[in-house]
Write a protein that holds these residues in place. Structure first.
Motif, PDB file in Angstrom:
ATOM      1  N   LEU A 100       0.840  -1.203   0.000  1.00 47.81           N
ATOM      2  CA  LEU A 100       0.000   0.000   0.000  1.00 47.81           C
ATOM      3  C   LEU A 100       0.875   1.253   0.000  1.00 47.81           C
ATOM      4  CD1 LEU A 100      -2.842   1.231   0.193  1.00 47.81           C
ATOM      5  CD2 LEU A 100      -2.634   1.111   2.682  1.00 47.81           C
ATOM      6  N   ALA A 101       1.920   1.252   0.858  1.00 45.30           N
ATOM      7  CA  ALA A 101       2.813   2.410   0.932  1.00 45.30           C
ATOM      8  C   ALA A 101       3.515   2.636  -0.399  1.00 45.30           C
ATOM      9  CB  ALA A 101       3.841   2.174   2.045  1.00 45.30           C
ATOM     10  N   GLU A 102       3.934   1.544  -1.012  1.00 43.27           N
ATOM     11  CA  GLU A 102       4.615   1.629  -2.302  1.00 43.27           C
ATOM     12  C   GLU A 102       3.681   2.209  -3.361  1.00 43.27           C
ATOM     13  OE1 GLU A 102       6.100  -1.867  -5.067  1.00 43.27           O
ATOM     14  OE2 GLU A 102       7.054  -2.016  -3.101  1.00 43.27           O
ATOM     15  N   ALA A 103       2.441   1.732  -3.368  1.00 48.70           N
ATOM     16  CA  ALA A 103       1.471   2.194  -4.360  1.00 48.70           C
ATOM     17  C   ALA A 103       1.144   3.668  -4.144  1.00 48.70           C
ATOM     18  CB  ALA A 103       0.201   1.340  -4.277  1.00 48.70           C
ATOM     19  N   LEU A 104       1.001   4.067  -2.869  1.00 48.67           N
ATOM     20  CA  LEU A 104       0.697   5.466  -2.562  1.00 48.67           C
ATOM     21  C   LEU A 104       1.859   6.375  -2.965  1.00 48.67           C
ATOM     22  CD1 LEU A 104      -1.114   5.185   0.894  1.00 48.67           C
ATOM     23  CD2 LEU A 104      -2.104   5.925  -1.292  1.00 48.67           C
ATOM     24  N   ALA A 105       3.087   5.898  -2.723  1.00 49.34           N
ATOM     25  CA  ALA A 105       4.264   6.681  -3.080  1.00 49.34           C
ATOM     26  C   ALA A 105       4.332   6.879  -4.580  1.00 49.34           C
ATOM     27  CB  ALA A 105       5.530   5.971  -2.571  1.00 49.34           C
ATOM     28  N   ALA A 106       4.049   5.810  -5.331  1.00 49.90           N
ATOM     29  CA  ALA A 106       4.076   5.888  -6.792  1.00 49.90           C
ATOM     30  C   ALA A 106       3.006   6.849  -7.280  1.00 49.90           C
ATOM     31  CB  ALA A 106       3.866   4.490  -7.388  1.00 49.90           C
ATOM     32  N   LEU A 107       1.825   6.799  -6.638  1.00 47.62           N
ATOM     33  CA  LEU A 107       0.722   7.680  -7.020  1.00 47.62           C
ATOM     34  C   LEU A 107       1.085   9.135  -6.778  1.00 47.62           C
ATOM     35  CD1 LEU A 107      -2.293   7.562  -7.984  1.00 47.62           C
ATOM     36  CD2 LEU A 107      -2.916   7.635  -5.563  1.00 47.62           C
ATOM     37  N   ARG A 108       1.705   9.396  -5.623  1.00 50.56           N
ATOM     38  CA  ARG A 108       2.076  10.780  -5.290  1.00 50.56           C
ATOM     39  C   ARG A 108       3.160  11.291  -6.231  1.00 50.56           C
ATOM     40  NH1 ARG A 108       1.861   8.918   0.514  1.00 50.56           N
ATOM     41  NH2 ARG A 108      -0.265   9.374   1.137  1.00 50.56           N
ATOM     42  N   ARG A 109       4.084  10.405  -6.596  1.00 52.08           N
ATOM     43  CA  ARG A 109       5.136  10.798  -7.537  1.00 52.08           C
ATOM     44  C   ARG A 109       4.508  11.208  -8.859  1.00 52.08           C
ATOM     45  NH1 ARG A 109       8.308   6.709  -5.490  1.00 52.08           N
ATOM     46  NH2 ARG A 109       7.570   5.215  -7.031  1.00 52.08           N
ATOM     47  N   ARG A 110       3.544  10.397  -9.312  1.00 55.48           N
ATOM     48  CA  ARG A 110       2.878  10.697 -10.590  1.00 55.48           C
ATOM     49  C   ARG A 110       2.164  12.043 -10.543  1.00 55.48           C
ATOM     50  NH1 ARG A 110      -0.758   6.186 -11.351  1.00 55.48           N
ATOM     51  NH2 ARG A 110       0.684   4.783 -10.322  1.00 55.48           N
TER      52      ARG A 110
END
Ligand SMILES: [Zn+2]
Length: 114
Positions: A100-110
């Motif tokens: 979840l943290a990884e996915a959220l980080a990727a989303l925020r980067r995008r």
């Protein structure tokens, strides 16, 4: 030539040689089967015939057996599991947090907010 009489009346499409009352149905008994979906199937077998151990359920196609409490087929404890239940089998709580943290980080980067 006596053998000529043997096949008389037995050509394709001919009616029964003997009167209908000669064909009495064999005595039968009812045999009940249960499938895993709680469908009950009753078949009739000849008295002197042994019933099959398993009968395909005509409603759902699963094999049905003679024991109502223990029908054959996949011995899965729960008949239905949610998608989440399967995910929880494969992933631990900690793995879930990491993903979840990884996915959220990727989303925020995008979104340019990292
Ligand atoms: Zn069934």
């Amino acid at each position: 030539m006596p053998s000529g009489n043997v096949i008389r009346g037995s050509r394709i499409g001919s009616g029964p040689e003997r009167p209908a009352e000669r064909y009495k149905p064999a005595p039968r008994r009812a045999v009940t089967y249960w499938c895993r979906n709680d469908h009950v199937t009753e078949i009739r077998v000849a008295l002197d015939a042994e019933e099959p151990a398993v009968w395909d359920c005509p409603r759902c196609g699963l094999p049905a057996g003679r024991d109502a409490d223990n029908p054959p087929g996949r011995a899965r404890p729960e008949p239905y599991k949610t998608h989440l239940a399967y995910v929880k089998e494969r992933r631990s709580e900690a793995e879930g947090e990491a993903i979840l943290a990884e996915a959220l980080a990727a989303l925020r980067r995008r979104r340019g907010r990292a």
